[in-house]
Design a protein around this motif. Structure first.
Motif, PDB file in Angstrom:
ATOM      1  N   ASP A  12      55.169  20.434  69.541  1.00 50.86           N
ATOM      2  CA  ASP A  12      54.196  21.390  69.008  1.00 50.86           C
ATOM      3  C   ASP A  12      54.504  22.781  69.575  1.00 50.86           C
TER       4      ASP A  12
ATOM      5  N   ARG B 185      43.805  19.149  71.259  1.00 53.43           N
ATOM      6  CA  ARG B 185      44.989  19.857  71.744  1.00 53.43           C
ATOM      7  C   ARG B 185      44.592  21.141  72.480  1.00 53.43           C
ATOM      8  N   GLN B 186      43.643  21.894  71.910  1.00 53.65           N
ATOM      9  CA  GLN B 186      43.211  23.131  72.554  1.00 53.65           C
ATOM     10  C   GLN B 186      42.552  22.838  73.896  1.00 53.65           C
TER      11      GLN B 186
ATOM     12  N   THR C 154      50.591  15.871  73.198  1.00 54.09           N
ATOM     13  CA  THR C 154      49.756  16.152  72.021  1.00 54.09           C
ATOM     14  C   THR C 154      50.130  15.328  70.797  1.00 54.09           C
TER      15      THR C 154
ATOM     16  N   HIS D   7      53.185  25.730  68.920  1.00 53.45           N
ATOM     17  CA  HIS D   7      52.006  26.490  69.328  1.00 53.45           C
ATOM     18  C   HIS D   7      51.621  26.111  70.750  1.00 53.45           C
ATOM     19  N   PHE D   8      51.632  24.832  71.041  1.00 56.53           N
ATOM     20  CA  PHE D   8      51.322  24.333  72.384  1.00 56.53           C
ATOM     21  C   PHE D   8      52.301  24.915  73.403  1.00 56.53           C
TER      22      PHE D   8
ATOM     23  N   HIS E 263      44.149  14.920  67.928  1.00 54.52           N
ATOM     24  CA  HIS E 263      43.411  15.809  67.033  1.00 54.52           C
ATOM     25  C   HIS E 263      43.574  17.263  67.486  1.00 54.52           C
ATOM     26  N   PRO E 264      43.706  18.226  66.544  1.00 55.17           N
ATOM     27  CA  PRO E 264      43.897  19.629  66.918  1.00 55.17           C
ATOM     28  C   PRO E 264      42.851  20.173  67.875  1.00 55.17           C
ATOM     29  N   ASN E 265      41.586  19.770  67.727  1.00 55.39           N
ATOM     30  CA  ASN E 265      40.553  20.248  68.654  1.00 55.39           C
ATOM     31  C   ASN E 265      40.830  19.794  70.085  1.00 55.39           C
TER      32      ASN E 265
END
Length: 252
Positions: A203, A180-181, A172, A205-206, A176-178
């Motif tokens: 990351d 990543r999801q 990641t 959160h990841f 871009h954050p989008n």
């Protein structure tokens, strides 16, 4: 833990007078998703290089599916079913995305789809491009893609090798954050297909979303092997990786 797919014992590596890894050892069970964490320069990428055959260790053993693969070449290890991606993937300028994926299949026989079985090669590439959100760039030169798209393409190339395990180096970083999801969902589907994952990542959160275990390194050695939820309560990890109290609160 299920039967280990990867076992490291006493792994060490130096470059000149700089000892990068010292007596590293841990196991990863079949089907696990494990995060490999630690501050920059602690030896994470070097460890992936040793596991995947780019370098040979100075000491210790690397065992994959019960077979000693220590010091074998990257090609031989990949044929055994262990492949990797890179933090900064390099792509050819004169091949399109689709051509690169077709070529990956042409280099070995007996490929079966991760997402569909017993389909022709074109349908397989189409399915993979759709699943990785790369269909709209299939005719572009692979080198012209964005950094995030190149990382998705590198995962697609890894999947074309029909792996049992994939090692991912900061998938990641710079993405871009989008996206990543989207990558979290993709890696969950890959893991659901019984592919083991070892992921170098910063990351948190990841890591919390995806990993069941974390192996934490500092100064070339393993300092923790725990669940993601236990990271902020481990003082060695907080000191080495998470840093000060403010960073600790941010990761909680």
């Amino acid at each position: 833990m299920s039967d280990p797919v990867l076992t490291l014992e006493g792994v060490a590596k130096s470059f000149g007078a700089n000892q990068v890894l010292a007596n590293v050892g841990f196991r990863i069970g079949q089907g696990e998703v494990v995060g490999l964490l630690g501050p920059n320069g602690c030896g994470k990428s070097t460890l992936l290089n040793l596991v995947s055959g780019i370098f040979a260790p100075d000491a210790g053993t690397v065992v994959f599916n019960g077979e000693d693969i220590t010091g074998r070449s990257m090609d031989r290890i990949a044929r055994k079913g262990l492949v990797r991606t890179f933090q900064l993937p390099s792509m050819p300028r004169r091949m399109t995305v689709a051509e690169l994926l077709y070529g990956a299949a042409a280099r070995r026989a007996g490929f079966r789809s991760l997402f569909r079985r017993e389909v022709d090669d074109r349908a397989e590439v189409d399915a993979l491009l759709d699943d990785l959100a790369l269909s709209h760039v299939r005719h572009l030169p692979a080198a012209s893609l964005s950094g995030g798209q190149k990382k998705l393409l590198s995962i697609a190339l890894a999947l074309r090798a029909s792996p049992e395990m994939i090692c991912l180096d900061e998938p990641t970083a710079g993405v871009h954050p989008n996206l990543r999801q989207h990558m979290i969902g993709l890696l969950r589907r890959i893991n659901a297909a019984r592919i083991t994952l070892l992921i170098v990542e910063h990351d948190m959160h990841f890591i919390r979303e995806l990993c069941s275990r974390c192996v934490v390194m500092d100064r070339g050695a393993v300092i923790a092997d725990c669940r993601p939820s236990e990271l902020t309560s481990n003082e060695q990890v907080v000191e080495a990786y998470l840093g000060n109290a403010r960073q600790k609160r941010a990761m909680a």
